[in-house]
Every structure is written in C-alpha cells, then in structure tokens.
Design a protein around this motif. Structure first.
Motif, PDB file in Angstrom:
ATOM      1  N   ARG A  74      -3.329  -3.244   7.791  1.00 46.40           N
ATOM      2  CA  ARG A  74      -3.336  -3.589   6.366  1.00 46.40           C
ATOM      3  C   ARG A  74      -4.115  -4.890   6.118  1.00 46.40           C
ATOM      4  O   ARG A  74      -4.751  -5.038   5.069  1.00 46.40           O
ATOM      5  CB  ARG A  74      -1.893  -3.720   5.855  1.00 46.40           C
ATOM      6  CG  ARG A  74      -1.108  -2.416   5.796  1.00 46.40           C
ATOM      7  CD  ARG A  74      -1.783  -1.370   4.904  1.00 46.40           C
ATOM      8  NE  ARG A  74      -2.855  -0.652   5.545  1.00 46.40           N
ATOM      9  CZ  ARG A  74      -3.932  -0.172   4.929  1.00 46.40           C
ATOM     10  NH1 ARG A  74      -4.125  -0.383   3.642  1.00 46.40           N
ATOM     11  NH2 ARG A  74      -4.863   0.487   5.576  1.00 46.40           N
TER      12      ARG A  74
ATOM     13  N   TRP B  20     -12.433  -5.346   2.371  1.00 45.02           N
ATOM     14  CA  TRP B  20     -12.636  -5.454   0.917  1.00 45.02           C
ATOM     15  C   TRP B  20     -13.297  -6.788   0.579  1.00 45.02           C
ATOM     16  O   TRP B  20     -14.254  -6.850  -0.208  1.00 45.02           O
ATOM     17  CB  TRP B  20     -11.301  -5.314   0.201  1.00 45.02           C
ATOM     18  CG  TRP B  20     -11.375  -5.149  -1.288  1.00 45.02           C
ATOM     19  CD1 TRP B  20     -11.322  -3.994  -1.983  1.00 45.02           C
ATOM     20  CD2 TRP B  20     -11.505  -6.206  -2.266  1.00 45.02           C
ATOM     21  NE1 TRP B  20     -11.410  -4.237  -3.337  1.00 45.02           N
ATOM     22  CE2 TRP B  20     -11.525  -5.581  -3.535  1.00 45.02           C
ATOM     23  CE3 TRP B  20     -11.610  -7.580  -2.194  1.00 45.02           C
ATOM     24  CZ2 TRP B  20     -11.634  -6.325  -4.715  1.00 45.02           C
ATOM     25  CZ3 TRP B  20     -11.725  -8.324  -3.369  1.00 45.02           C
ATOM     26  CH2 TRP B  20     -11.734  -7.694  -4.609  1.00 45.02           C
TER      27      TRP B  20
ATOM     28  N   ALA C 139      -7.834  -3.927   6.349  1.00 44.80           N
ATOM     29  CA  ALA C 139      -8.305  -3.280   5.124  1.00 44.80           C
ATOM     30  C   ALA C 139      -8.704  -4.330   4.090  1.00 44.80           C
ATOM     31  O   ALA C 139      -9.755  -4.223   3.428  1.00 44.80           O
ATOM     32  CB  ALA C 139      -7.213  -2.363   4.570  1.00 44.80           C
ATOM     33  N   ARG C 140      -7.886  -5.355   3.959  1.00 43.63           N
ATOM     34  CA  ARG C 140      -8.177  -6.415   2.995  1.00 43.63           C
ATOM     35  C   ARG C 140      -9.382  -7.251   3.429  1.00 43.63           C
ATOM     36  O   ARG C 140     -10.169  -7.705   2.593  1.00 43.63           O
ATOM     37  CB  ARG C 140      -6.920  -7.287   2.818  1.00 43.63           C
ATOM     38  CG  ARG C 140      -5.833  -6.571   2.022  1.00 43.63           C
ATOM     39  CD  ARG C 140      -4.437  -7.139   2.231  1.00 43.63           C
ATOM     40  NE  ARG C 140      -3.498  -6.522   1.298  1.00 43.63           N
ATOM     41  CZ  ARG C 140      -2.984  -5.296   1.440  1.00 43.63           C
ATOM     42  NH1 ARG C 140      -3.328  -4.554   2.483  1.00 43.63           N
ATOM     43  NH2 ARG C 140      -2.150  -4.804   0.535  1.00 43.63           N
TER      44      ARG C 140
ATOM     45  N   LYS D  64      -3.433  -6.543  -4.736  1.00 47.88           N
ATOM     46  CA  LYS D  64      -3.143  -5.173  -4.298  1.00 47.88           C
ATOM     47  C   LYS D  64      -4.413  -4.338  -4.141  1.00 47.88           C
ATOM     48  O   LYS D  64      -4.464  -3.425  -3.310  1.00 47.88           O
ATOM     49  CB  LYS D  64      -2.172  -4.511  -5.278  1.00 47.88           C
ATOM     50  CG  LYS D  64      -0.746  -5.041  -5.162  1.00 47.88           C
ATOM     51  CD  LYS D  64       0.188  -4.336  -6.118  1.00 47.88           C
ATOM     52  CE  LYS D  64       1.649  -4.721  -5.850  1.00 47.88           C
ATOM     53  NZ  LYS D  64       1.897  -6.167  -5.857  1.00 47.88           N
ATOM     54  N   GLU D  65      -5.440  -4.625  -4.946  1.00 45.75           N
ATOM     55  CA  GLU D  65      -6.692  -3.887  -4.821  1.00 45.75           C
ATOM     56  C   GLU D  65      -7.314  -4.037  -3.439  1.00 45.75           C
ATOM     57  O   GLU D  65      -8.020  -3.145  -2.963  1.00 45.75           O
ATOM     58  CB  GLU D  65      -7.687  -4.360  -5.890  1.00 45.75           C
ATOM     59  CG  GLU D  65      -7.349  -3.937  -7.310  1.00 45.75           C
ATOM     60  CD  GLU D  65      -8.364  -4.482  -8.302  1.00 45.75           C
ATOM     61  OE1 GLU D  65      -9.576  -4.285  -8.080  1.00 45.75           O
ATOM     62  OE2 GLU D  65      -7.945  -5.102  -9.295  1.00 45.75           O
TER      63      GLU D  65
ATOM     64  N   GLY E 282      -6.021  -3.750  -0.692  1.00 51.22           N
ATOM     65  CA  GLY E 282      -5.511  -2.754   0.238  1.00 51.22           C
ATOM     66  C   GLY E 282      -6.311  -1.467   0.266  1.00 51.22           C
ATOM     67  O   GLY E 282      -6.137  -0.642   1.174  1.00 51.22           O
ATOM     68  N   ALA E 283      -7.224  -1.286  -0.691  1.00 51.22           N
ATOM     69  CA  ALA E 283      -8.058  -0.076  -0.727  1.00 51.22           C
ATOM     70  C   ALA E 283      -9.252  -0.166   0.209  1.00 51.22           C
ATOM     71  O   ALA E 283     -10.014   0.793   0.359  1.00 51.22           O
ATOM     72  CB  ALA E 283      -8.547   0.173  -2.150  1.00 51.22           C
TER      73      ALA E 283
ATOM     74  N   ASP F 292       0.853  -1.190   0.000  1.00 51.79           N
ATOM     75  CA  ASP F 292       0.000   0.000   0.000  1.00 51.79           C
ATOM     76  C   ASP F 292       0.891   1.243   0.000  1.00 51.79           C
ATOM     77  O   ASP F 292       1.706   1.399  -0.894  1.00 51.79           O
ATOM     78  CB  ASP F 292      -0.988  -0.052   1.165  1.00 51.79           C
ATOM     79  CG  ASP F 292      -1.845  -1.315   1.127  1.00 51.79           C
ATOM     80  OD1 ASP F 292      -2.031  -1.865   0.018  1.00 51.79           O
ATOM     81  OD2 ASP F 292      -2.298  -1.776   2.186  1.00 51.79           O
ATOM     82  N   HIS F 293       0.801   2.121   1.019  1.00 51.24           N
ATOM     83  CA  HIS F 293       1.583   3.348   1.016  1.00 51.24           C
ATOM     84  C   HIS F 293       2.959   3.174   1.662  1.00 51.24           C
ATOM     85  O   HIS F 293       3.738   4.128   1.742  1.00 51.24           O
ATOM     86  CB  HIS F 293       0.825   4.462   1.757  1.00 51.24           C
ATOM     87  CG  HIS F 293       0.425   4.105   3.150  1.00 51.24           C
ATOM     88  ND1 HIS F 293      -0.661   3.295   3.418  1.00 51.24           N
ATOM     89  CD2 HIS F 293       0.961   4.435   4.352  1.00 51.24           C
ATOM     90  CE1 HIS F 293      -0.785   3.152   4.730  1.00 51.24           C
ATOM     91  NE2 HIS F 293       0.183   3.825   5.319  1.00 51.24           N
TER      92      HIS F 293
ATOM     93  N   ASP G  88       1.553  -9.865  -1.623  1.00 48.88           N
ATOM     94  CA  ASP G  88       0.242 -10.184  -2.198  1.00 48.88           C
ATOM     95  C   ASP G  88      -0.300 -11.492  -1.629  1.00 48.88           C
ATOM     96  O   ASP G  88      -1.487 -11.607  -1.300  1.00 48.88           O
ATOM     97  CB  ASP G  88       0.346 -10.300  -3.717  1.00 48.88           C
ATOM     98  CG  ASP G  88       0.449  -8.943  -4.411  1.00 48.88           C
ATOM     99  OD1 ASP G  88       0.215  -7.924  -3.735  1.00 48.88           O
ATOM    100  OD2 ASP G  88       0.762  -8.930  -5.607  1.00 48.88           O
TER     101      ASP G  88
END
Length: 541
Positions: free
Chosen positions: A59, A66, A62-63, A156-157, A159-160, A43-44, A87
């Motif tokens: 982190r 999602w 977050a996943r 990776k998506e 992580g949004a 992520d960042h 990943d």
C-alpha cells in the motif's frame, strides 16, 4: 549466531526515520508478520484490518508510484492536512520513499492558521482530505491551489497507484530532512519543527539495544497522528515487530472503547487523554489488558496517574518467579516535537510516592541542566530554565532561523520549561516559561505547579487551570475549576491552602467552569495566552 533484527537495526548507520519499513523487509522480516492497523479502511482493506508487513509495504508502494507520476520527488515539501490516521501515516511513508519532505498538519487546526502555516512552509504541493480541501478552498484565491502550491489530491487517491511501478527507494543521507511537524500553537501560528533522517531515529536506536518493556508488544496509539511522537511510534513498532492500532481521535471515549475492543497491553498518549480517562470510573470498563501507559508531551498530574495505575495489571519478579499483580505501570516524563523523544522518564505504579511534578532523569542518550539567563548551570534545588542536549534534538524550525537560534543558549536547547533538579538527579517541572512569573528576585508564581497542588489536595476537582495576569505593579492569579458531577461547593479556602502562601496572596478569583470552558490547542493544551488576554480585556475600561 545471527544477530536479532533489533540488533541489526541498532547497529546499521544507514537506518533512520526515512527507511525503517524498507530496511526491516530487506533484513528478512516475515512479510506475513505485523505491519500496522488503522481505525479506518485502507484501500480495499476494512477498518481495523491488521495489515501484514507485506500488505503495508504494498500500500505504501502504491502511494509512492502515484507521487512519482505526479512529479513529487527529492526535497519537495508536501503538506498533509487530514484527520484519518491512515491518510497521514501512509502518505508520510510514501513521501519519504521518494525523498520528499512531508509536513504534517493537525486536522483540528483553524483554516486561517493552517493557510498561514502552509504559506510559511513554502510547500511544493498539498494533500488534503475532502473536508480539509473544502476548508482550503475558502482560504485560496485560485481554485486547486493555495499560495501558489497545487492541491495534488486527497491522501486516499494515492492508493490508486500501481505498486509495481513504484520508483527505487530514495537513499537518505543522515542529515536529510525527512519530516516537518508543528508545535501545539499555544501562542498563535505553530512553529514548524524539522527532523532529519537521524535525529528522529536516535532515541529509537538506543531503545533497540535495551530489553523491550512490557506492554510494547501490542500498542494502542492515542497520540495525535500528525505529531512527531506518532512518527516515532510507527518506526518503533516496525523495528520491534509489534502490533499497533492507530486511532484518528484522541478523545477519551474513543480511546476507552478501543481499549475494551482491541485489548492493548500498552497505551500511548498525551496528558489531555489521561485527564479524560481519569474522569471515568475505570472499574466499570474492560481495561484489564493494559500493563503500561506511556505519556509524552507535558508531564501528567498525580491524581490522573493514580487512577490509571489502579487499573490493569503488570508483571513483577518475585522469589516465586514472575507473577502478574493488579495495577499497571505509568511511564511519565517530558517531551516535545523539538526534543525528538521524551527527554526524561519516571515510572509509576500503585505504590508510587515520587510525584510533585517529578519528570525523572534524562534518558541515557541525553543530558539536561537547569540554567540561568546566561546559560550557566544552577545548583541543585534552584529553579531555572531547562536545557537539553541529545542527538534526537531537532536541528531547527523550517524557514525560521530567528526562533531556531532563540531557543539555543550556551550549547543547550531551551525547552521553554522551568524546572529544578534535586540532589539525587531527578528533575521536577514547575511551569512553562510564558505562563509563570519567576525570577531570582520577586514572586515565584508557577501555574502548572499550582494546578498539581490543587488536584492533589481537592478530590472534588476533576481538572483545573491557573493563570497569572499583570495588574498594576504586581500580578493576580485566577483559578478555574472543573468539579466532579454533583459537587456544589465553595472551595476557595481549600484552593488557597493548597497552592501555598505566595500564590494564595495573589488569588483574585476562583471560578467553576465546564469541560468546554477552557480554550485548548489542537493537541489539547490549554491556551493560557488566550485566557490571559481575555482577563486583561475584562480589566480594560
């Protein structure tokens, strides 16, 4: 007095593979303490940023959020096909939090084999990085899906997601399935190995009750990331509150550069990585930080071990107290995805003499025996099939009861190896069952043992492969040698002397090949089946 975190984890029956991260936090571990370090950005966070425990948890949450928004939950099987360690590991941790079953695929798997493997899994969804998503598109009849399962997105998506909106952690039962990994695929499509909440944590519970071995406070993970061994290591370092850098590539140059840069005290890997490191003059590299090398999967070869233990340093106890002396430890053994952890262990130092494919003794949580074809235990010194019992053993292969029960005999799990036990209780590995010609009557042709003898006797040889091929009413043996640079020698006589009379009598040819001249699996194991098929095809008119 309050028990240590490690003691609490070992004593708690609810702790298992699916909830170690959350449990460590619930037991009061410092959120600013070590989480995990990855070799790519998360992520960042930049590559090789040491995520704290709190940052790692955020982190993962977050996943988890999602996945929840996208309808993934209890018992959903989700395939993960990616290359980056971050990943795979972060997706695994998030999927287990919602009660899903992550199925991890090695990024090097051929697209057609990956497609067939996913079909056999009957997954509910797929996470694939951009490279592997394109490869899956070439195998799919419909955009955005494969065998009816949607491609949910890239790892990776995930992580949004909003970590504040993550659902409550799924509560695992001890028998809940928590991960599917796969075998190396030496004979074709890999087998899908299932592990539960408790099977893949059983060995770690035992290790938590033991003193921490030197070198386990700062670990470089050079194991294949989608392998069972990496899932074990993630949970081991979280419980030990240790530092670990996970590498996305297990190629020796990458590992060597990481050792110089990151200064680990322990390095974990497969035999193929040690063979690669042994090709180098390690005295030219800054590897002095290493105290311990830990091998799992196939046992390692003596010449490779000797080169590694000559590097680094280790702590010894003397009359003058604890001292650091030149030369490191190498912990060898034998393990597999199905065994759930190395089943055996033996430790080498620069002074070791117990080689000859010795894999040591079983861990205290396990038992082993050498068996005949009916499952009867054979006496010491007699070769036979290796049987293994442990609470860490996989309950079976996903959607494959035929192979699940084929590898069970008289209460033992059959590892697929041939071995013998000496009177002192040490086990010695001879070969994989499909690669050998061995019975109670007739020739005893062990390819792995022959390779060990050649490497130990011929310093000009960097690596070698031995295969046995049927010919007429008998068998012939082919030997493939990879020689050190600059060596141009005829070594057939030396090879014959090294392998012993019985094998030497069957040798058809001794060939010199390059490093790329031998086909390997996604985890670096030699595909001897493919080599035998090639040799048989050559002999066919």
């Amino acid at each position: 007095m309050k028990r240590s975190l490690r003691a609490q984890l070992a004593a708690d029956p609810s702790v298992g593979t699916g909830n170690v991260l959350a449990t460590v936090i619930a037991l009061g571990a410092d959120l600013d303490g070590p989480g995990l370090t990855f070799d790519t950005a998360v992520d960042h966070f930049p590559a090789e940023h040491p995520l704290t425990l709190g940052e790692l948890d955020d982190r993962v949450q977050a996943r988890t959020a999602w996945l929840h928004v996208h309808g993934i939950g209890r018992r959903d099987v989700v395939a993960i096909w990616a290359t980056d360690a971050a990943d795979i590991v972060l997706s695994f941790l998030a999927l287990t939090r919602v009660g899903a079953i992550p199925a991890l695929l090695n990024g090097k798997m051929a697209p057609a084999i990956a497609s067939e493997y996913i079909r056999r899994l009957r997954v509910n969804g797929i996470l694939a990085d951009s490279t592997h998503r394109e490869l899956l598109a070439g195998e799919s009849d419909q955009p955005g899906s494969l065998h009816g399962a949607p491609i949910l997105g890239t790892p990776k998506e995930l992580g949004a997601g909003d970590s504040a909106k993550a659902p409550v952690h799924y509560r695992h039962h001890r028998d809940d399935p928590v991960v599917i990994t796969h075998t190396s695929g030496t004979t074709g499509v890999p087998k899908a190995v299932l592990h539960t909440h408790t099977t893949l944590y059983a060995a770690l519970k035992h290790l938590l009750t033991m003193p921490q071995a030197q070198g386990t406070d700062r670990i470089l993970n050079a194991l294949p990331i989608p392998h069972t061994a990496t899932i074990l290591m993630v949970n081991q370092v979280l419980g030990n509150r240790a530092d670990m850098l996970l590498l996305s590539s297990q190629d020796a140059p990458v590992v060597l550069a990481a050792i110089e840069r990151w200064k680990p005290r322990g390095v974990y890997g497969f035999a193929v990585t040690w063979a690669g490191l042994a090709r180098e003059d390690l005295s030219r590299y800054a590897v002095g930080s290493v105290r311990m090398w830990f091998n799992t999967g196939d046992c390692a070869h003596e010449p490779h071990i000797r080169k590694l233990v000559a590097a680094g340093a280790r702590e010894v106890v003397t009359r003058e107290g604890r001292l650091m002396v030149p030369g490191s430890h190498f912990v060898d053994g034998l393990g597999s995805s199905e065994m759930g952890h190395n089943g055996f262990h033996v430790t080498h130092t620069p002074d070791s003499t117990h080689y000859g494919r010795c894999i040591g003794k079983p861990y205290q949580f396990a038992s082993a025996a050498v068996l005949d074809a009916e499952g009867n235990e054979l006496p010491d010194g007699t070769p036979g099939m290796l049987g293994f019992k442990s609470p860490s053993v996989s309950p079976g292969y996903w959607n494959d009861s035929v192979n699940t029960y084929r590898f069970r005999l008289n209460g033992w799990f059959l590892t697929g190896d041939l071995a013998y036990r000496e009177a002192g209780g040490h086990f010695f590995h001879l070969d994989r069952v499909p690669d050998a010609v061995a019975g109670f009557d007739g020739p005893q042709l062990y390819t792995s043992l022959s390779e060990e003898r050649i490497l130990a006797a011929l310093p000009e040889v960097l690596d070698c492969t031995v295969i046995v091929v049927p010919e007429g009413d008998g068998f012939v043996t082919d030997v493939l040698l990879e020689l050190k640079p600059g060596v141009d020698a005829e070594l057939e006589a030396e090879v014959r002397a090294a392998v012993g009379e019985e094998v030497a009598a069957t040798i058809r040819r001794v060939s010199v090949v390059g490093a790329e001249g031998v086909p390997v699996t996604v985890t670096g194991k030699v595909r001897k089946v493919a080599l035998r098929q090639d040799r048989l095809a050559e002999a066919t008119p």
